[in-house]
Structure formats: structure tokens, C-alpha cells
Design a protein around this motif. Sequence first.
Motif, mmCIF file in Angstrom:
data_model
loop_
_atom_site.group_PDB
_atom_site.id
_atom_site.type_symbol
_atom_site.label_atom_id
_atom_site.label_comp_id
_atom_site.label_asym_id
_atom_site.label_seq_id
_atom_site.Cartn_x
_atom_site.Cartn_y
_atom_site.Cartn_z
ATOM 1 N N CYS A 119 0.748 -1.405 -0.019
ATOM 2 C CA CYS A 119 -0.062 -0.205 0.023
ATOM 3 C C CYS A 119 0.817 1.073 0.088
ATOM 4 C CB CYS A 119 -0.831 0.192 1.255
ATOM 5 S SG CYS A 119 -2.099 -1.035 1.128
ATOM 6 N N HIS A 120 0.537 2.190 -0.433
ATOM 7 C CA HIS A 120 1.420 3.040 -0.647
ATOM 8 C C HIS A 120 1.513 4.051 0.295
ATOM 9 C CE1 HIS A 120 1.425 1.616 -4.681
ATOM 10 N NE2 HIS A 120 0.412 2.128 -5.188
ATOM 11 N N GLN A 121 -0.124 5.178 0.491
ATOM 12 C CA GLN A 121 -0.211 5.914 1.733
ATOM 13 C C GLN A 121 -1.388 5.126 2.863
ATOM 14 O OE1 GLN A 121 -2.875 8.755 0.393
ATOM 15 N NE2 GLN A 121 -1.957 7.928 -1.896
ATOM 16 N N GLU A 122 -0.431 4.221 4.578
ATOM 17 C CA GLU A 122 -1.580 3.728 5.097
ATOM 18 C C GLU A 122 -2.740 5.120 5.656
ATOM 19 O OE1 GLU A 122 0.490 1.657 8.147
ATOM 20 O OE2 GLU A 122 -0.279 3.354 9.468
ATOM 21 N N THR A 123 -2.568 6.228 6.029
ATOM 22 C CA THR A 123 -3.437 7.124 6.355
ATOM 23 C C THR A 123 -4.852 6.734 5.930
ATOM 24 O OG1 THR A 123 -2.500 8.665 5.598
ATOM 25 C CG2 THR A 123 -2.442 8.419 7.644
ATOM 26 N N THR A 124 -4.615 6.961 4.149
ATOM 27 C CA THR A 124 -5.921 6.663 2.871
ATOM 28 C C THR A 124 -6.509 5.292 2.619
ATOM 29 O OG1 THR A 124 -4.779 7.494 1.273
ATOM 30 C CG2 THR A 124 -5.595 9.229 2.713
ATOM 31 N N CYS A 125 -6.019 3.972 3.468
ATOM 32 C CA CYS A 125 -6.140 2.892 3.168
ATOM 33 C C CYS A 125 -7.574 2.170 3.196
ATOM 34 C CB CYS A 125 -5.162 1.744 3.108
ATOM 35 S SG CYS A 125 -5.492 0.802 2.385
ATOM 36 N N GLY A 126 -8.624 2.300 2.098
ATOM 37 C CA GLY A 126 -9.909 1.628 2.314
ATOM 38 C C GLY A 126 -9.656 0.003 3.614
ATOM 39 N N ILE A 127 -9.056 -0.540 2.882
ATOM 40 C CA ILE A 127 -8.505 -2.397 2.946
ATOM 41 C C ILE A 127 -7.966 -1.711 5.263
ATOM 42 C CG2 ILE A 127 -6.852 -4.099 2.906
ATOM 43 C CD1 ILE A 127 -6.518 -3.779 -0.021
ATOM 44 N N ARG A 128 -7.320 -1.517 4.960
ATOM 45 C CA ARG A 128 -6.671 -0.771 6.483
ATOM 46 C C ARG A 128 -7.878 -0.757 7.326
ATOM 47 N NH1 ARG A 128 -5.049 2.393 9.990
ATOM 48 N NH2 ARG A 128 -3.657 1.775 11.364
ATOM 49 N N ASP A 129 -8.751 0.842 6.545
ATOM 50 C CA ASP A 129 -9.903 0.791 7.650
ATOM 51 C C ASP A 129 -11.199 -0.468 8.019
ATOM 52 O OD1 ASP A 129 -10.941 3.661 8.504
ATOM 53 O OD2 ASP A 129 -12.413 3.436 7.827
ATOM 54 N N VAL A 130 -11.010 -1.013 7.031
ATOM 55 C CA VAL A 130 -12.145 -2.003 7.414
ATOM 56 C C VAL A 130 -11.667 -3.459 8.212
ATOM 57 C CG1 VAL A 130 -12.716 -4.152 6.006
ATOM 58 C CG2 VAL A 130 -12.944 -1.877 5.138
ATOM 59 N N PHE A 131 -10.029 -3.937 7.915
ATOM 60 C CA PHE A 131 -9.589 -4.355 9.069
ATOM 61 C C PHE A 131 -9.382 -4.087 10.275
ATOM 62 C CE2 PHE A 131 -9.896 -6.793 4.675
ATOM 63 C CZ PHE A 131 -10.196 -7.870 5.303
ATOM 64 N N VAL A 132 -9.280 -2.645 10.657
ATOM 65 C CA VAL A 132 -8.740 -2.849 11.855
ATOM 66 C C VAL A 132 -10.201 -2.389 12.568
ATOM 67 C CG1 VAL A 132 -9.340 -0.252 13.405
ATOM 68 C CG2 VAL A 132 -7.516 -0.793 11.453
ATOM 69 N N ASP A 133 -11.571 -2.662 11.838
ATOM 70 C CA ASP A 133 -12.815 -3.104 12.441
ATOM 71 C C ASP A 133 -12.658 -4.887 12.764
ATOM 72 O OD1 ASP A 133 -13.210 -0.193 12.612
ATOM 73 O OD2 ASP A 133 -14.944 -0.756 10.341
ATOM 74 N N VAL A 134 -12.647 -5.542 11.599
ATOM 75 C CA VAL A 134 -11.939 -6.528 11.707
ATOM 76 C C VAL A 134 -11.685 -7.073 13.374
ATOM 77 C CG1 VAL A 134 -11.441 -9.024 11.020
ATOM 78 C CG2 VAL A 134 -12.840 -7.506 9.659
ATOM 79 N N ARG A 135 -10.127 -6.166 13.505
ATOM 80 C CA ARG A 135 -9.119 -6.482 14.056
ATOM 81 C C ARG A 135 -9.712 -6.068 16.072
ATOM 82 N NH1 ARG A 135 -5.382 -1.908 15.667
ATOM 83 N NH2 ARG A 135 -7.324 -1.465 16.558
ATOM 84 N N ASP A 136 -10.856 -4.750 15.806
ATOM 85 C CA ASP A 136 -10.737 -4.784 17.043
ATOM 86 C C ASP A 136 -12.258 -5.691 17.767
ATOM 87 O OD1 ASP A 136 -9.989 -3.178 17.471
ATOM 88 O OD2 ASP A 136 -11.228 -1.186 16.165
ATOM 89 N N ALA A 137 -13.318 -5.996 16.690
ATOM 90 C CA ALA A 137 -14.256 -7.003 16.619
ATOM 91 C C ALA A 137 -13.465 -8.549 17.785
ATOM 92 C CB ALA A 137 -14.979 -7.832 15.555
ATOM 93 N N THR A 138 -12.472 -8.977 16.651
ATOM 94 C CA THR A 138 -11.673 -10.168 17.173
ATOM 95 C C THR A 138 -11.044 -10.187 18.305
ATOM 96 O OG1 THR A 138 -11.357 -10.677 14.526
ATOM 97 C CG2 THR A 138 -10.011 -12.067 16.597
ATOM 98 N N LEU A 139 -10.326 -8.936 18.349
ATOM 99 C CA LEU A 139 -9.787 -8.720 19.702
ATOM 100 C C LEU A 139 -10.911 -8.554 21.248
ATOM 101 C CD1 LEU A 139 -6.522 -8.623 20.493
ATOM 102 C CD2 LEU A 139 -7.104 -5.313 20.280
ATOM 103 N N LYS A 140 -11.175 -8.426 20.838
ATOM 104 C CA LYS A 140 -12.777 -8.062 22.358
ATOM 105 C C LYS A 140 -13.196 -9.208 22.499
ATOM 106 C CE LYS A 140 -17.960 -6.551 23.369
ATOM 107 N NZ LYS A 140 -17.375 -6.653 24.835
ATOM 108 N N ILE A 141 -13.543 -10.527 21.526
ATOM 109 C CA ILE A 141 -13.498 -11.616 21.925
ATOM 110 C C ILE A 141 -12.576 -12.295 22.607
ATOM 111 C CG2 ILE A 141 -14.118 -13.835 21.394
ATOM 112 C CD1 ILE A 141 -16.016 -12.544 19.085
ATOM 113 N N LEU A 142 -11.191 -12.432 21.858
ATOM 114 C CA LEU A 142 -10.275 -13.577 22.333
ATOM 115 C C LEU A 142 -9.262 -12.108 23.535
ATOM 116 C CD1 LEU A 142 -8.233 -13.653 18.825
ATOM 117 C CD2 LEU A 142 -10.055 -15.341 20.667
#
Lengths: 144, 144
Positions: free
Chosen positions: A103-126
Motif C-alpha cells: 500500500c502506498h499511503q496507509e492513512t487513506t487505505c480503505g482496506i486497512r480501515d475495514v481490517f481495523v474493525d475486524v481486528r477490534d471485533a476479534t480482539l474483543k472476544i479473544l
Amino acid sequence: MLSKKTKYAIKALVILGKNMDQPPMQISRIAETERIPKKFLEQILLDLRNAGFLYSKKGAGGGYSLNRDPKEIFLVSIMRITDGPIAMVPCASLNFYHKCDECHQETTCGIRDVFVDVRDATLKILSETSIADIISREQSLIHP
Amino acid sequence: MLSKKTKYAIKALVILGKNMDQPPMQISRIAETERIPKKFLEQILLDLRNAGFLYSKKGAGGGYSLNRDPKEIFLVSIMRITDGPIAMVPCASLNFYHKCDECHQETTCGIRDVFVDVRDATLKILSETSIADIISREQSLIHP
DNA sequence: TTAATAACCGACTAAAATAGTTTACTCTAT
DNA sequence: ATAGAGTAAACTATTTTAGTCGGTTATTAA
Ligand code: FES
Ligand code: FES
């Protein structure tokens, strides 16, 4: 996918969690009951010990036991020791962050944005689920 | 971790999603703008095409375009094509189920029980997020 | 109708991660 | 002393990921 290493680690901790008031249990015994290659399990338990989760004693009558309350050992901590990051992209990892080389610029990366949400959901359970919880879930599954 | 294959797939679909009203775009152009190895991308786009997400046209002036509304292409579908299962243990997978060879009885497995919850949480996000959502998230990140 | 363009397809290779094994050493109880 | 049991590093094998190579087929335009 969860690595075998992590799976074996959880299984070993669960066994040791059920063994709290007894004398330390040997690697070979855990390896036999769970059918885990002994030498591989040895490495894993060593990692968990070095991370402070296990107490170990050498020599005759030695073995491993939990170093803390199974209620206080959470899956997230185990997985970080055995598998590393929880997030699915390195740029979304809290404990193992590094830049994505694709990825060129992480601050505007849509993929990252979604997978931060996925991480949070996973992290909450674990980070809410402990070895004690796994043991009690198994009890509930056996006696519904 | 998300494979590069999946990441490239999402990136390609995002580019094609922004290219909806224009003529089809060539693999080589996508590969250049996103710095993806061309031949590798070729394989990936072919998989997406065979799964019905892309329209392709051979010969001069040919290329790829989305075969459906970017609002209707969800991350979960892409990931299942490129990476396979969403769940972290095979026994918790809806689309790629198979038995865990390490566990004796799956019905009473505490690990499975937890990772079914993790799967559900992950699945919720991935099956709600589309290529259109990624594009609009990127817009929001650029113009907050 | 021929040349250029661009997707299609299968097989192959390289690199990295995972899952172990081997060998040797250290500590502890009897 | 010696046997039991964990410690440690290095090595190997297997599997998965990430590509590459060489050629084929369809489409368009000169
Ligand atoms: S910056 Fe990490 S996914 Fe884009
Ligand atoms: S049966 Fe799949 S994790 Fe135990």
C-alpha cells in the motif's frame, strides 16, 4: 488459520488449568493425552514459561504448572506468543505493527480501515476469553 | 494474515469499481498502477472472473470490468475465492468445513466454541462491507 | 487476411512459513 | 552418583504462498 502451535498451547494450558491443585505435570504426560509431538510441545511450553504463564521444575517429580489463575490467562496473550499478530494486515496490528509494502499511503487505505474493525471485533472476544472460560464452556457442552 | 492474493484482488476490484462507466481496463494497467506482478494478477482476475464477478474481453481494446454493482461485491465473497475459509479453525468454517485432526470430539471442544464466535464477528463485518464501501471509506479518509 | 493486442490456461519454480527432529546440556531429587 | 525432567540451539522436512514461463485463443484494426 490458527497454527497447530497455538492450538497445542491452548490445549496444554487447559489441561494444566484443570490440574491447578495437583503437583506439576510432565510434558510427556500432556503430550500423550493430547497426542502432541513431545519435542514440539516442549518448545511451546518453554515459550509460555518464558512469557511468565507457566512455572516449571526440573528433575524427578518436576514438570509444569500454571503460574497464574486460569481466569487471568486470555487467548489473546497466548496467540500473541505463539502466532504473533491478531490483525490480518500488519498495518492494523497493535503489538506487531509494520507498514504494508503493497500500500502506498496507509492513512487513506480503505482496506486497512475495514481490517481495523475486524481486528477490534476479534480482539474483543479473544481478550475476554480465558483458559477458565474454555474449561467452563467445555463443561457446558458436556452437560447442557 | 491476509494473503497478497486477496489484497491484490481487493485492490483490483476497487480500481475497476472506480472505472464503472469507462471501457474495460487491461491487466497490465492495473498491475502498473498498483505495482502488482502482472502474471500473478492475471491468475487472480481469472479466478474472480470464473466466480462471476468480472466481465472480460479479449483482443485489442479488451480488458476487465466489473460484472456487477460494486455495492453488491462483498469482501467475504472475495476472500472465500482467494484465501478460502474465513474461520480460524476448519471445524468452524461454514463453506470449507472439515474435521480438526487434533481434536477428539468436536461437539464438546471449547476452542471450537470460542472460534465460532470469532468467525461470526468477523463474518458480520466482511459480509456487510462491499467494494463500494471501501471506495467511500477511502473518500472519507481523504476528505474528513 | 494478417498483424497486433490482450485475455486464457497449465505447468513449473522459488521463497517463506509451519511443523517438526536432533543433539547436547542443566538442574533436582533420591 | 544417577536417573528424571526441563532448557536450548540448530537442523530438517513439509506445506503454503507467491510468483514465473511458455504457449494458446479470441478480437480488433490496418
Ligand atoms: S496500508 Fe495496510 S492494508 Fe493498506
Ligand atoms: S474440534 Fe476444531 S478446534 Fe476443536
